[in-house]
Enzyme design. Structure first.
Site, PDB file in Angstrom:
ATOM      1  N   ASP A  52       6.290   3.728 -30.578  1.00 40.95           N
ATOM      2  CA  ASP A  52       6.611   2.901 -31.743  1.00 40.95           C
ATOM      3  C   ASP A  52       5.337   2.238 -32.275  1.00 40.95           C
ATOM      4  O   ASP A  52       5.375   1.510 -33.277  1.00 40.95           O
ATOM      5  CB  ASP A  52       7.718   1.891 -31.440  1.00 40.95           C
ATOM      6  CG  ASP A  52       7.324   0.877 -30.377  1.00 40.95           C
ATOM      7  OD1 ASP A  52       6.248   1.033 -29.773  1.00 40.95           O
ATOM      8  OD2 ASP A  52       8.096  -0.070 -30.152  1.00 40.95           O
ATOM      9  N   GLU A 189       0.801  -1.097 -19.044  1.00 44.95           N
ATOM     10  CA  GLU A 189      -0.098  -1.419 -20.162  1.00 44.95           C
ATOM     11  C   GLU A 189      -0.814  -2.747 -19.935  1.00 44.95           C
ATOM     12  O   GLU A 189      -0.172  -3.786 -19.704  1.00 44.95           O
ATOM     13  CB  GLU A 189       0.693  -1.458 -21.483  1.00 44.95           C
ATOM     14  CG  GLU A 189      -0.210  -1.819 -22.673  1.00 44.95           C
ATOM     15  CD  GLU A 189       0.341  -1.459 -24.032  1.00 44.95           C
ATOM     16  OE1 GLU A 189       1.422  -0.852 -24.133  1.00 44.95           O
ATOM     17  OE2 GLU A 189      -0.352  -1.800 -25.022  1.00 44.95           O
TER      18      GLU A 189
HETATM   19  O1  KIV Z   1       3.946   2.798 -28.613  1.00 42.03           O
HETATM   20  C1  KIV Z   1       3.022   3.279 -27.933  1.00 42.03           C
HETATM   21  O2  KIV Z   1       2.128   3.963 -28.423  1.00 42.03           O
HETATM   22  C2  KIV Z   1       3.017   3.000 -26.503  1.00 42.03           C
HETATM   23  C3  KIV Z   1       1.818   3.413 -25.722  1.00 42.03           C
HETATM   24  C4  KIV Z   1       0.674   2.565 -26.028  1.00 42.03           C
HETATM   25  C5  KIV Z   1       2.104   3.485 -24.277  1.00 42.03           C
HETATM   26  O3  KIV Z   1       3.951   2.446 -26.014  1.00 42.03           O
END
Ligand code: KIV
Length: 280
Positions: A52, A189
């Site tokens: 997202d 993260e």
């Molecule tokens: O939305 C995203 O790109 C993510 C990644 C950074 C893991 O959740």
């Protein structure tokens, strides 16, 4: 579709599990469109996440909160169409995984409409019942803990997690609980290297790190940060491997220059010719 990925079978959870058991690191990148996804598939990236982050990276929002399920379905479908081998994971956007039933309805829609293989959802301990519900229905789920951008207003900013004992404890408990609930993998993260490393050692499913050190079972990056295609500088942990923005800027300037310096001018020279041209 590139010829080098034609007739390749799509990777499954079993393939990823066997890579993990061989202690080989797993690769994941985000993708949002058919062309980029096709190129990443051809390069051999094992998992493509339609994150997202679409909201910030592609749609220009400040946060991921405005992203809708329809946005995710449109972009995930494109990524699936552009690929043959990579396992495709779709993020459940803000407000679509608030409880097990809501998350189940959203995930069924995503899997049916896009052809992707798994969903990802953000959150720790409190998401266990959601993960359990989805996995009981045969829907593979990737967890996501640490910096969870959908909770940005609650977190109060983008910073590293796991620095205090209570934060480290919460992250470990969350990871173990999500694993017990059936998650096939967990994104870590912006978690301190030490805590991410400890969580990775305690789990028997792969952790996929972003800004969480090199000891995770695999790594993920936002594709635009990897290739230098952004209007803003990338986060500190992302080392760009290319400068695609410069390539595009240079091509656009050359094109512009060529148009502006072309000497032929086909405009009618007299008023009379102008009127006739208008009538024809
Ligand atoms: O939305 C995203 O790109 C993510 C990644 C950074 C893991 O959740």
């Amino acid at each position: 579709m590139s010829s080098s990925v034609q007739n390749l079978k799509r990777l499954t959870l079993r393939d990823l599990q066997s890579t993990y058991l061989k202690k080989e690191k797993l690769s994941m990148l985000t993708a949002y469109d058919v062309v980029t996804a096709g190129i990443l598939d051809e390069a051999g990236i094992e998992m493509l996440l339609v994150g997202d982050s679409l909201g910030n990276v592609i749609l220009g929002h400040e946060t991921t909160l405005p992203v809708t399920l329809e946005d995710m379905i449109r972009h995930t479908s494109a990524v699936v169409r552009g690929t043959q081998r990579a396992l495709i994971i779709c993020d459940l956007p803000f407000g679509t995984a608030t409880d097990p039933e809501t998350a189940l309805r959203a995930s069924i829609k995503v899997l049916q409409k896009t052809g992707c293989q798994a969903v990802k959802l953000e959150g720790g301990l409190h998401c266990a019942s959601i993960v359990k519900k989805l996995t009981e229905q045969g829907i593979p789920v990737m967890g996501h803990i640490g910096l969870v951008p959908q909770s940005i207003h609650q977190l109060g900013g983008y910073y590293q997690h796991g620095k205090t004992e209570s934060s480290a404890q919460y992250l470990l408990e969350s990871a173990l609980t999500l694993q017990s609930a059936g998650a096939f993998s967990i994104v870590l993260e912006c978690i301190t290297h030490e805590i991410a490393s400890g969580i990775t050692r305690k789990l028997n499913i792969p952790t996929i790190g972003i800004g969480s050190g090199s000891d995770c079972s695999g790594q993920v990056l936002v594709i635009n940060d990897l290739v230098g295609l952004s209007l803003k500088p990338p986060p500190k942990f992302a080392k760009p491997r290319a400068d695609v923005a410069s390539v595009i800027r240079k091509a656009a300037r050359e094109y512009l220059n060529e148009i502006k310096t072309t000497s032929e001018d086909h405009r009618p020279e007299t008023k009379e010719e102008e009127c006739l041209a208008g009538l024809s």
